[in-house]
Design a protein around this motif. Structure first.
Motif, PDB file in Angstrom:
ATOM      1  N   ASP A 106      16.845 -16.756 -23.391  1.00 49.43           N
ATOM      2  CA  ASP A 106      15.698 -16.215 -22.673  1.00 49.43           C
ATOM      3  C   ASP A 106      16.197 -15.572 -21.379  1.00 49.43           C
ATOM      4  OD1 ASP A 106      13.855 -17.063 -24.541  1.00 49.43           O
ATOM      5  OD2 ASP A 106      13.243 -18.830 -23.414  1.00 49.43           O
TER       6      ASP A 106
ATOM      7  N   ASN B 155      14.886 -14.756 -17.726  1.00 52.11           N
ATOM      8  CA  ASN B 155      13.797 -14.975 -16.785  1.00 52.11           C
ATOM      9  C   ASN B 155      13.600 -13.832 -15.790  1.00 52.11           C
ATOM     10  OD1 ASN B 155      16.005 -15.380 -15.160  1.00 52.11           O
ATOM     11  ND2 ASN B 155      15.368 -17.396 -14.420  1.00 52.11           N
TER      12      ASN B 155
ATOM     13  N   ARG C  66      10.514 -12.072 -21.576  1.00 50.82           N
ATOM     14  CA  ARG C  66      11.385 -13.125 -21.057  1.00 50.82           C
ATOM     15  C   ARG C  66      11.684 -14.192 -22.106  1.00 50.82           C
ATOM     16  NH1 ARG C  66       7.373 -12.512 -16.915  1.00 50.82           N
ATOM     17  NH2 ARG C  66       8.252 -11.269 -15.248  1.00 50.82           N
ATOM     18  N   ASN C  67      11.057 -14.085 -23.279  1.00 51.21           N
ATOM     19  CA  ASN C  67      11.090 -15.202 -24.236  1.00 51.21           C
ATOM     20  C   ASN C  67      11.584 -14.828 -25.633  1.00 51.21           C
ATOM     21  OD1 ASN C  67       9.761 -17.523 -22.725  1.00 51.21           O
ATOM     22  ND2 ASN C  67       8.398 -15.808 -22.309  1.00 51.21           N
TER      23      ASN C  67
END
Length: 183
Positions: free
Chosen positions: A152, A154, A163-164
């Motif tokens: 991931d 951030n 972000r995932n």
């Protein structure tokens, strides 16, 4: 894949008006020089989220139990194959019938957006790994495909879903148990 102006049905694939001038030149160069491949980032997730009224989630996750789209004599059970074959059709139309394609990125976010769950992302990645061994209805055979991303991120954005996409959490723990075996 945003370079495609038309992608449905797959046989009608065409570059967008904006992309045509430079993509035709790139494809011609690849075809003329015998360069091995074109790299493509293929994200059924984005196609699904922009068309939730017309694209079924199972079709996007590669889990449809039967044929969803018929295009001439070709049948599609998943959106990934349909997108790839739209690209292959486009390449054929501009003189790149022999130009191979490597999927340089594909993934599904595990949080932060429509249908972005750990379960859906794990399902997508597992099915993509299995599916890539078989190619597409138009180009059967092994399809070299890379998963996005390792971890991931951030700092990515602005959308939370961006972000995932990691296969692992930032603490290096795997998100998906079903990906521990690639058989």
């Amino acid at each position: 894949m945003t370079l495609l102006g038309i992608s449905y049905p797959p046989s009608t694939g065409l570059f967008s008006d904006v992309a045509t001038s430079y993509m035709n030149q790139i494809v011609a160069f690849l075809a003329t020089t015998g360069a091995p491949v074109l790299l493509a980032n293929v994200y059924p997730y984005y196609s699904y989220t922009h068309n939730t009224q017309t694209i079924d989630l199972n079709y996007a996750l590669l889990t449809s139990p039967g044929v969803v789209v018929r295009d001439g004599n070709l049948e599609y059970q998943n959106l990934f194959a349909a997108i790839m074959d739209a690209l292959y059709s486009t390449l054929e139309k501009v003189g790149g019938a022999k130009v191979g394609v490597i999927v340089s990125e594909s993934g599904w976010p595990s949080a932060g957006g429509i249908a972005a769950t750990i379960e859906n992302a794990g399902t997508y990645y597992s099915n993509l790994i299995r599916y890539s061994k078989n190619g597409t209805p138009k180009w059967p055979g092994y399809l070299e495909t890379y998963l996005f991303a390792m971890f991931d991120e951030n700092q990515k954005g602005p959308a939370e879903s961006e972000r995932n996409f990691g296969l692992f959490f930032p603490n290096k723990q795997p998100k998906y148990r079903q990906l521990t075996s690639f058989s």
